[in-house]
Design a protein around this motif. Structure first.
Motif, short mmCIF file in Angstrom:
data_model
loop_
_atom_site.label_atom_id
_atom_site.label_comp_id
_atom_site.label_asym_id
_atom_site.label_seq_id
_atom_site.Cartn_x
_atom_site.Cartn_y
_atom_site.Cartn_z
N ALA A 165 0.83 -1.20 0.00
CA ALA A 165 0.00 0.00 0.00
C ALA A 165 0.87 1.26 0.00
CB ALA A 165 -0.93 -0.01 1.22
N CYS A 166 2.00 1.19 0.70
CA CYS A 166 2.93 2.33 0.72
C CYS A 166 3.38 2.71 -0.69
CB CYS A 166 4.15 1.99 1.58
SG CYS A 166 3.87 2.13 3.34
N GLU A 167 3.69 1.70 -1.49
CA GLU A 167 4.14 1.95 -2.85
C GLU A 167 3.06 2.67 -3.67
OE1 GLU A 167 5.31 -1.76 -4.53
OE2 GLU A 167 6.78 -2.20 -2.95
N LYS A 168 1.81 2.35 -3.37
CA LYS A 168 0.69 2.93 -4.13
C LYS A 168 0.49 4.41 -3.82
CE LYS A 168 -0.88 -0.87 -6.19
NZ LYS A 168 -1.00 -0.98 -7.67
N VAL A 169 0.83 4.84 -2.59
CA VAL A 169 0.54 6.21 -2.18
C VAL A 169 1.82 7.03 -1.92
CG1 VAL A 169 -1.70 5.57 -1.22
CG2 VAL A 169 0.31 5.58 0.27
N SER A 170 2.98 6.50 -2.36
CA SER A 170 4.27 7.18 -2.20
C SER A 170 4.66 7.37 -0.73
CB SER A 170 4.28 8.54 -2.91
OG SER A 170 4.04 8.37 -4.30
N ALA A 171 4.20 6.47 0.13
CA ALA A 171 4.64 6.47 1.54
C ALA A 171 5.88 5.59 1.66
CB ALA A 171 3.52 5.96 2.44
N ASP A 172 6.59 5.69 2.77
CA ASP A 172 7.81 4.92 3.00
C ASP A 172 7.60 4.02 4.22
OD1 ASP A 172 10.34 3.92 3.60
OD2 ASP A 172 11.36 5.78 3.09
N TRP A 173 7.54 2.71 3.98
CA TRP A 173 7.28 1.78 5.09
C TRP A 173 8.38 1.84 6.15
CZ3 TRP A 173 3.40 -0.50 7.20
CH2 TRP A 173 3.58 -1.58 8.06
N GLN A 174 9.62 2.10 5.72
CA GLN A 174 10.73 2.19 6.67
C GLN A 174 10.54 3.34 7.65
OE1 GLN A 174 13.03 -0.20 6.97
NE2 GLN A 174 11.94 -1.22 5.31
N GLU A 175 9.84 4.39 7.23
CA GLU A 175 9.55 5.51 8.13
C GLU A 175 8.45 5.14 9.13
OE1 GLU A 175 10.62 9.14 5.00
OE2 GLU A 175 8.53 8.75 5.55
N ILE A 176 7.59 4.22 8.74
CA ILE A 176 6.45 3.83 9.59
C ILE A 176 6.87 2.83 10.67
CG2 ILE A 176 4.19 2.67 9.56
CD1 ILE A 176 3.85 3.81 6.70
N ILE A 177 7.84 1.95 10.35
CA ILE A 177 8.24 0.87 11.27
C ILE A 177 8.57 1.36 12.68
CG2 ILE A 177 10.09 -0.80 11.73
CD1 ILE A 177 9.99 -1.61 8.80
N PRO A 178 9.40 2.41 12.87
CA PRO A 178 9.71 2.84 14.24
C PRO A 178 8.48 3.20 15.05
CG PRO A 178 11.21 3.87 12.67
CD PRO A 178 10.14 3.21 11.87
N ALA A 179 7.47 3.79 14.40
CA ALA A 179 6.23 4.15 15.11
C ALA A 179 5.49 2.90 15.57
CB ALA A 179 5.35 4.99 14.20
N LEU A 180 5.51 1.86 14.75
CA LEU A 180 4.83 0.61 15.11
C LEU A 180 5.53 -0.09 16.26
CD1 LEU A 180 4.08 -0.78 11.53
CD2 LEU A 180 2.50 0.41 13.05
N LYS A 181 6.86 -0.06 16.24
CA LYS A 181 7.61 -0.76 17.27
C LYS A 181 7.45 -0.12 18.65
CE LYS A 181 11.16 -3.04 14.50
NZ LYS A 181 12.60 -3.22 14.26
N LEU A 182 7.07 1.15 18.69
CA LEU A 182 6.85 1.83 19.96
C LEU A 182 5.44 1.62 20.51
CD1 LEU A 182 8.77 5.18 19.31
CD2 LEU A 182 9.41 3.35 20.88
N ASP A 183 4.59 0.97 19.72
CA ASP A 183 3.24 0.62 20.19
C ASP A 183 3.33 -0.70 20.95
OD1 ASP A 183 0.56 -0.35 20.41
OD2 ASP A 183 -0.02 1.00 18.77
N LYS A 184 3.06 -0.71 22.25
CA LYS A 184 3.25 -1.91 23.06
C LYS A 184 2.35 -3.06 22.63
CE LYS A 184 0.17 -0.40 26.82
NZ LYS A 184 0.11 -0.07 28.27
N ARG A 185 1.29 -2.75 21.88
CA ARG A 185 0.42 -3.82 21.39
C ARG A 185 1.04 -4.56 20.21
NH1 ARG A 185 -4.49 0.01 20.18
NH2 ARG A 185 -2.67 1.12 19.38
N ILE A 186 2.05 -3.96 19.63
CA ILE A 186 2.75 -4.59 18.50
C ILE A 186 4.16 -4.98 18.94
CG2 ILE A 186 3.56 -4.28 16.13
CD1 ILE A 186 1.27 -2.21 15.82
N GLY A 187 4.93 -4.01 19.45
CA GLY A 187 6.21 -4.34 20.07
C GLY A 187 7.41 -4.28 19.15
N LYS A 188 8.60 -4.18 19.79
CA LYS A 188 9.84 -4.01 19.05
C LYS A 188 10.26 -5.27 18.30
CE LYS A 188 12.78 -5.09 23.04
NZ LYS A 188 13.87 -4.61 23.92
#
Length: 361
Positions: free
Chosen positions: A218-241
């Protein structure tokens, strides 16, 4: 001084060897049995097929505590015997549980009357209870090894899940004394719950892998960068590092695919529920074909073009020599018209028509 327990392992595949090494490192005397005499002869010379960090080093360090044999009679001196054969899967990822059942019943005839038997191999719910053996001396233990980190996880498990006759059953003192050496929480439950716990772990991993690949697409479709999103996800304790949120070429290795198939067998009559299992399988295959799709799009595989293709790395995961469901092997099977050179420091391929394996990078 307390008597040192003798621990037996039947099945010296990746699973059995790593747990055997971990048990010897914890101070136990161990007996490793495999019915394949050639494999045992190699192990006696410390020729180990599996490329796992510190596995050979640990076995060599503890060699005075270890006996390798192809004779089941050696198990008679053991207090605990683990059935530790990896469950072989076919091209459809279906496990050979009949072979495991046969090995388990064959082994049970060689145990002494006080010994306990623990099924460490990956099974389907209902397998353990059907084994014709004293339920008070029969257990199922969930293994959660990871290729490339197997010995580390065998030595330092996050928790140990064991299946008993019922969740209220008292655990045999031999087994408790053994488990305490690993200094982690012990979770006790019924056989079927423990068997399904193992599958549940892999299904949740599969869902994480699948969702990650969908979102990265989906990132490729909207010119987003998944690598930029990963750190935000890892800080969510429901998902985790430690979450599986790195995009990749589908699900490989065999174990998660086998458990996807197992849960599919359980749910196959529930069409709406079963549909998500099909999504896991289809998405994994689609992601695995990514390189092949790129090559086709760029017309590199057309009969008119005579390209030489190089593939660096054949195993499904770095630092291992396992090629089970490897994306690189998938690609090799799809390429027919081009010449291919491959290199992997650990994997040796059988000779194929259009493929040449290089000796160095």
């Amino acid at each position: 001084m307390k008597k040192i327990l003798n621990i037996g392992f039947v099945g010296l595949t990746h699973l059995g060897l790593n747990y055997l090494a971990a048990s010897s490192e914890k101070g136990f005397k161990v007996v490793g049995v495999d019915l394949d005499e050639n494999k045992v002869d190699k192990l006696k010379k410390f020729d180990i097929d599996y490329k796992e960090p510190n596995l050979k080093k640990t076995i060599l360090k503890n060699k005075k505590k270890i006996i390798f044999s192809s004779n089941l009679n050696f198990l008679k001196s053991c207090n605990i015997v683990f059935i530790s054969q990896d469950v072989f899967t076919n091209s459809l990822n279906k496990g050979d549980f009949d072979g495991l059942r046969k090995l388990t019943m064959q082994t049970s005839k060689f145990l002494n009357k006080k010994a306990i038997m623990v099924i460490l191999s990956q099974t389907q719910p209902g397998f353990t209870r059907k084994i014709n053996f004293d339920n008070n001396r029969l257990y199922y233990q969930v293994e959660t090894l990871i290729f490339g980190e197997a010995l580390k996880r065998a030595l330092n498990p996050e928790r140990i899940i064991i299946g008993c006759k019922s969740s209220k059953s008292k655990v045999n003192r031999f087994f408790i004394n053994y488990l305490k050496k690993f200094s982690c929480p012990i979770i006790k439950m019924g056989y079927e719950s423990a068997e399904l716990a193992k599958i549940s772990i892999n299904i949740l991993l599969a869902s994480s892998i699948t969702a990650t690949n969908v979102l990265a697409r989906a990132c490729e479709k909207v010119s987003a960068d998944w690598q930029e999103i990963i750190p935000a996800l890892k800080l969510d304790k429901r998902i985790g590092k430690n979450a599986y949120i790195k995009p990749g070429l589908g699900i490989s290795g065999g174990n998660i695919e086998r458990d996807i198939d197992s849960i599919g067998e359980i749910l196959k009559k529930e069409n709406k529920t079963f549909s998500i299992i099909k999504v896991f399988q289809k998405n994994s295959l689609y992601m695995k074909s990514w390189v092949y799709r790129v090559l086709k799009k760029e017309k590199i595989l057309s009969k008119k073009n005579k390209f030489n293709i190089g593939i660096l790395g054949l195993s499904y995961k770095e630092n291992t020599n396992s090629i089970k469901n490897s994306p690189a092997i998938y690609l090799l099977k799809k390429i027919k018209n081009a010449k291919v050179n491959v290199y992997d420091p650990e994997v040796i391929l059988k000779k194929t028509k259009n493929c040449q394996q290089a000796d160095n990078i």
